[in-house]
Write a protein that holds these residues in place. Structure first.
Motif, PDB file in Angstrom:
ATOM      1  N   CYS A   1       0.860  -1.201   0.000  1.00 53.69           N
ATOM      2  CA  CYS A   1       0.000   0.000   0.000  1.00 53.69           C
ATOM      3  C   CYS A   1       0.893   1.246   0.000  1.00 53.69           C
ATOM      4  CB  CYS A   1      -0.874   0.033   1.247  1.00 53.69           C
ATOM      5  SG  CYS A   1      -2.159  -1.215   1.272  1.00 53.69           S
ATOM      6  N   PRO A   2       0.317   2.396  -0.378  1.00 57.05           N
ATOM      7  CA  PRO A   2       1.136   3.622  -0.420  1.00 57.05           C
ATOM      8  C   PRO A   2       1.631   4.096   0.942  1.00 57.05           C
ATOM      9  CG  PRO A   2      -0.939   3.918  -1.608  1.00 57.05           C
ATOM     10  CD  PRO A   2      -1.020   2.601  -0.911  1.00 57.05           C
ATOM     11  N   SER A   3       0.896   3.810   2.019  1.00 61.86           N
ATOM     12  CA  SER A   3       1.292   4.389   3.311  1.00 61.86           C
ATOM     13  C   SER A   3       0.860   3.517   4.480  1.00 61.86           C
ATOM     14  CB  SER A   3       0.636   5.774   3.474  1.00 61.86           C
ATOM     15  OG  SER A   3      -0.763   5.600   3.641  1.00 61.86           O
ATOM     16  N   GLY A   4       1.454   3.839   5.638  1.00 61.51           N
ATOM     17  CA  GLY A   4       1.072   3.142   6.864  1.00 61.51           C
ATOM     18  C   GLY A   4      -0.320   3.538   7.308  1.00 61.51           C
ATOM     19  N   THR A   5      -0.706   4.749   6.992  1.00 60.49           N
ATOM     20  CA  THR A   5      -2.070   5.163   7.307  1.00 60.49           C
ATOM     21  C   THR A   5      -3.039   4.264   6.546  1.00 60.49           C
ATOM     22  OG1 THR A   5      -1.345   7.429   7.687  1.00 60.49           O
ATOM     23  CG2 THR A   5      -3.682   7.115   7.187  1.00 60.49           C
ATOM     24  N   MET A   6      -2.721   4.016   5.275  1.00 63.55           N
ATOM     25  CA  MET A   6      -3.646   3.181   4.498  1.00 63.55           C
ATOM     26  C   MET A   6      -3.670   1.735   4.993  1.00 63.55           C
ATOM     27  SD  MET A   6      -4.232   2.657   0.438  1.00 63.55           S
ATOM     28  CE  MET A   6      -4.924   4.280   0.172  1.00 63.55           C
ATOM     29  N   THR A   7      -2.512   1.162   5.304  1.00 64.91           N
ATOM     30  CA  THR A   7      -2.536  -0.240   5.784  1.00 64.91           C
ATOM     31  C   THR A   7      -3.343  -0.343   7.083  1.00 64.91           C
ATOM     32  OG1 THR A   7      -0.285   0.223   6.557  1.00 64.91           O
ATOM     33  CG2 THR A   7      -0.498  -1.247   4.676  1.00 64.91           C
ATOM     34  N   ASN A   8      -3.170   0.625   7.994  1.00 65.68           N
ATOM     35  CA  ASN A   8      -3.959   0.595   9.232  1.00 65.68           C
ATOM     36  C   ASN A   8      -5.446   0.746   8.937  1.00 65.68           C
ATOM     37  OD1 ASN A   8      -1.897   0.267  11.137  1.00 65.68           O
ATOM     38  ND2 ASN A   8      -1.498   2.461  11.266  1.00 65.68           N
ATOM     39  N   GLN A   9      -5.761   1.718   8.095  1.00 67.74           N
ATOM     40  CA  GLN A   9      -7.182   1.997   7.826  1.00 67.74           C
ATOM     41  C   GLN A   9      -7.855   0.845   7.077  1.00 67.74           C
ATOM     42  OE1 GLN A   9      -8.995   4.507   9.093  1.00 67.74           O
ATOM     43  NE2 GLN A   9      -7.137   5.044  10.217  1.00 67.74           N
ATOM     44  N   VAL A  10      -7.127   0.233   6.162  1.00 70.94           N
ATOM     45  CA  VAL A  10      -7.681  -0.922   5.444  1.00 70.94           C
ATOM     46  C   VAL A  10      -7.952  -2.043   6.448  1.00 70.94           C
ATOM     47  CG1 VAL A  10      -7.115  -2.776   3.812  1.00 70.94           C
ATOM     48  CG2 VAL A  10      -6.662  -0.401   3.181  1.00 70.94           C
ATOM     49  N   ALA A  11      -6.987  -2.289   7.333  1.00 71.49           N
ATOM     50  CA  ALA A  11      -7.154  -3.371   8.322  1.00 71.49           C
ATOM     51  C   ALA A  11      -8.376  -3.115   9.201  1.00 71.49           C
ATOM     52  CB  ALA A  11      -5.894  -3.488   9.173  1.00 71.49           C
ATOM     53  N   ILE A  12      -8.511  -1.885   9.669  1.00 66.75           N
ATOM     54  CA  ILE A  12      -9.642  -1.564  10.556  1.00 66.75           C
ATOM     55  C   ILE A  12     -10.959  -1.786   9.807  1.00 66.75           C
ATOM     56  CG2 ILE A  12     -10.808   0.318  11.804  1.00 66.75           C
ATOM     57  CD1 ILE A  12      -7.872   1.430  12.330  1.00 66.75           C
ATOM     58  N   LYS A  13     -10.992  -1.377   8.555  1.00 67.16           N
ATOM     59  CA  LYS A  13     -12.230  -1.510   7.774  1.00 67.16           C
ATOM     60  C   LYS A  13     -12.561  -2.983   7.503  1.00 67.16           C
ATOM     61  CE  LYS A  13     -14.645   0.731   3.957  1.00 67.16           C
ATOM     62  NZ  LYS A  13     -15.810   1.095   4.774  1.00 67.16           N
ATOM     63  N   VAL A  14     -11.558  -3.795   7.267  1.00 67.80           N
ATOM     64  CA  VAL A  14     -11.821  -5.220   7.009  1.00 67.80           C
ATOM     65  C   VAL A  14     -12.290  -5.917   8.296  1.00 67.80           C
ATOM     66  CG1 VAL A  14     -10.797  -7.428   6.302  1.00 67.80           C
ATOM     67  CG2 VAL A  14     -10.203  -5.339   5.066  1.00 67.80           C
ATOM     68  N   HIS A  15     -11.706  -5.545   9.419  1.00 65.72           N
ATOM     69  CA  HIS A  15     -12.017  -6.254  10.674  1.00 65.72           C
ATOM     70  C   HIS A  15     -13.343  -5.839  11.307  1.00 65.72           C
ATOM     71  CE1 HIS A  15      -8.275  -8.385  10.955  1.00 65.72           C
ATOM     72  NE2 HIS A  15      -7.523  -7.325  11.160  1.00 65.72           N
ATOM     73  N   THR A  16     -13.876  -4.681  10.935  1.00 68.24           N
ATOM     74  CA  THR A  16     -15.018  -4.141  11.699  1.00 68.24           C
ATOM     75  C   THR A  16     -16.248  -3.887  10.817  1.00 68.24           C
ATOM     76  OG1 THR A  16     -14.268  -1.879  11.273  1.00 68.24           O
ATOM     77  CG2 THR A  16     -13.493  -2.909  13.321  1.00 68.24           C
ATOM     78  N   LYS A  17     -17.368  -3.553  11.511  1.00 66.11           N
ATOM     79  CA  LYS A  17     -18.575  -3.052  10.826  1.00 66.11           C
ATOM     80  C   LYS A  17     -18.883  -1.665  11.416  1.00 66.11           C
ATOM     81  CE  LYS A  17     -21.092  -7.394  10.345  1.00 66.11           C
ATOM     82  NZ  LYS A  17     -21.473  -8.090  11.566  1.00 66.11           N
ATOM     83  N   PRO A  18     -19.580  -0.801  10.664  1.00 62.36           N
ATOM     84  CA  PRO A  18     -19.931   0.505  11.239  1.00 62.36           C
ATOM     85  C   PRO A  18     -20.658   0.317  12.571  1.00 62.36           C
ATOM     86  CG  PRO A  18     -20.426   0.463   8.897  1.00 62.36           C
ATOM     87  CD  PRO A  18     -20.022  -0.937   9.267  1.00 62.36           C
ATOM     88  N   GLY A  19     -20.315   1.146  13.546  1.00 65.30           N
ATOM     89  CA  GLY A  19     -20.941   1.038  14.870  1.00 65.30           C
ATOM     90  C   GLY A  19     -20.107   0.220  15.844  1.00 65.30           C
ATOM     91  N   ASP A  20     -19.059  -0.451  15.355  1.00 62.18           N
ATOM     92  CA  ASP A  20     -18.193  -1.226  16.250  1.00 62.18           C
ATOM     93  C   ASP A  20     -17.218  -0.313  16.989  1.00 62.18           C
ATOM     94  OD1 ASP A  20     -19.301  -3.610  15.434  1.00 62.18           O
ATOM     95  OD2 ASP A  20     -17.673  -4.130  14.064  1.00 62.18           O
ATOM     96  N   GLU A  21     -16.483  -0.946  17.908  1.00 62.28           N
ATOM     97  CA  GLU A  21     -15.475  -0.196  18.667  1.00 62.28           C
ATOM     98  C   GLU A  21     -14.104  -0.875  18.548  1.00 62.28           C
ATOM     99  OE1 GLU A  21     -16.224   2.202  22.410  1.00 62.28           O
ATOM    100  OE2 GLU A  21     -15.589   0.293  23.240  1.00 62.28           O
ATOM    101  N   VAL A  22     -13.088  -0.050  18.434  1.00 61.37           N
ATOM    102  CA  VAL A  22     -11.702  -0.548  18.465  1.00 61.37           C
ATOM    103  C   VAL A  22     -11.048  -0.058  19.758  1.00 61.37           C
ATOM    104  CG1 VAL A  22     -10.970   1.377  16.958  1.00 61.37           C
ATOM    105  CG2 VAL A  22      -9.414  -0.528  17.325  1.00 61.37           C
ATOM    106  N   ILE A  23     -10.391  -0.974  20.446  1.00 61.22           N
ATOM    107  CA  ILE A  23      -9.671  -0.611  21.673  1.00 61.22           C
ATOM    108  C   ILE A  23      -8.224  -0.289  21.298  1.00 61.22           C
ATOM    109  CG2 ILE A  23      -8.724  -1.558  23.828  1.00 61.22           C
ATOM    110  CD1 ILE A  23     -11.283  -3.121  24.217  1.00 61.22           C
ATOM    111  N   CYS A  24      -7.761   0.894  21.723  1.00 66.20           N
ATOM    112  CA  CYS A  24      -6.361   1.249  21.464  1.00 66.20           C
ATOM    113  C   CYS A  24      -5.864   2.203  22.557  1.00 66.20           C
ATOM    114  CB  CYS A  24      -6.213   1.892  20.079  1.00 66.20           C
ATOM    115  SG  CYS A  24      -7.212   3.347  19.807  1.00 66.20           S
TER     116      CYS A  24
END
Ligand code: PLP
Length: 350
Positions: free
Chosen positions: A65-88
């Motif tokens: 991918c072009p950037s680390g922002t994109m790899t993180n954002q792609v991962a979050i989008k694949v793992h979740t559905k709208p309305g979910d929560e990510v713990i960080c």
């Protein structure tokens, strides 16, 4: 003598390890790269890079991918559905520095925890997993950062990660790693990439930080995850064509620039040692890898004034807050530059 004077006047850029320029050898690798259209998955150099990285981390597949922002954002989008929560962690890059992408791209909210120097542990996470009630947000994902950018480059050992993975498994949660600087962690823990990777469902690895490539990050996971990730990358506009020219730089970086990261860490330590002797420095976060973060005494000098004083001496640094400063060592920061930086720091009068 002339050479020495010239190198002393050279711009020293410590704002980030992203400021490095490709070396001649890296550019040669780029020039010689075999190319194709990667949206059709036909770029041989990207295919090679992805296979190399997947194998290195013991994962089934990888995506460039072009950037680390994109790899993180792609991962979050694949793992979740709208309305979910990510713990960080409250300091995490995914929450602070990705333009609100968690909510904008995935419709997900973040539960921010106060870890130990940016590191979470299983106990803390467990206390923040929501029970399965209709009225509670669904905890779906845990995201760790290694090393932690905002916490002086602190890192996890696999011993610390394993209980978090086990907790995620028993609660049906996915575990993502923002491993923008994972190799900085690994040169300190002396662990293999595989040993760490086995505890994560997805990993983002940046090639454009300490490894010195001009562009690019890799997302790693199993085949099904990467298949989905390819779709999401395209949706976000990250499908690239003859980007093997960039992948060649990434491949060169992975094959040549990992072990030398230790040099960056030793240089960061020497900066820390000098800072500890300066009367205008209030406190320094422990320096674990290549990131030095410290506070200036409030009534003595502001971050802005400090930044300006260093800039006058050709040393660029970034101030984080009013009194908070960050310096990051990297591939293009030579021993001569280190000595000059220490001289400039020692010479500051306030
Ligand atoms: C910890 C961490 N994650 C992700 C990123 C994002 O990488 P990029 O700048 O390639 O989008 C950065 C960038 O500095 C980072 O420090």
């Amino acid at each position: 003598m002339e050479l020495l004077t010239r190198s002393l006047m050279e711009l020293i850029d410590l704002r980030s390890d992203t400021v490095t320029k490709p070396s001649v050898a890296m550019m040669e690798a780029m020039m010689n790269a075999k190319l194709g259209d990667d949206v059709f998955a036909e770029d041989p150099t990207i295919i090679e890079l992805q296979a190399y990285a997947a194998n290195l981390f013991g994962k089934e597949a990888a995506l460039f991918c072009p950037s680390g922002t994109m790899t993180n954002q792609v991962a979050i989008k694949v793992h979740t559905k709208p309305g979910d929560e990510v713990i960080c962690d409250v300091n995490s890059h995914i929450y602070n520095y990705e333009g609100g992408g968690i909510s904008a791209n995935s419709g997900v909210q973040a539960k921010l925890l106060h870890g130990n120097e940016g590191r979470l542990n299983a106990e803390l996470i467990e206390a923040n997993i929501n029970p399965d009630f209709d009225w509670l947000v669904k905890t779906r994902l845990v995201s760790l950062e290694n090393t932690v950018n905002r916490a002086g480059g602190s890192f996890y050992t696999t011993k610390q990660i394993q209980p978090i993975y086990e907790l995620c498994q028993s609660n049906n949660l996915k575990l993502h790693l923002d491993g923008a600087r994972i190799f900085n962690a690994l040169v300190e823990t002396k662990e293999n990439p595989e040993e760490v990777a086995k505890y994560f469902h997805s990993i983002s690895v940046c090639l454009s930080k300490g490894l010195g490539a001009p562009v690019g990050s890799l997302l790693l996971g199993d085949k099904q995850f990467i298949k989905e990730a390819r779709r999401v990358r395209k949706l976000l506009g990250g499908g690239m064509r003859q980007a093997g020219i960039l992948a060649a730089a990434g491949l060169y970086a992975l094959q040549n620039n990992v072990h030398r990261l230790k040099e960056d860490h030793l240089k960061a330590k020497r900066i820390e040692e000098t800072l500890a002797t300066l009367p205008f420095v209030e406190s320094i976060l422990p320096v674990y890898t290549n990131i030095v973060i410290f506070n200036l005494k409030k009534d003595v000098i502001s971050g802005e004034a400090f930044e300006k004083k260093l800039a006058e001496q050709n040393v660029k640094i970034s101030s984080f807050g009013k009194q908070n400063i960050r310096m990051v060592t990297h591939l293009d920061f030579t021993e001569t530059m280190l000595n000059r930086t220490l001289e400039v720091l020692n010479g500051i009068n306030v």
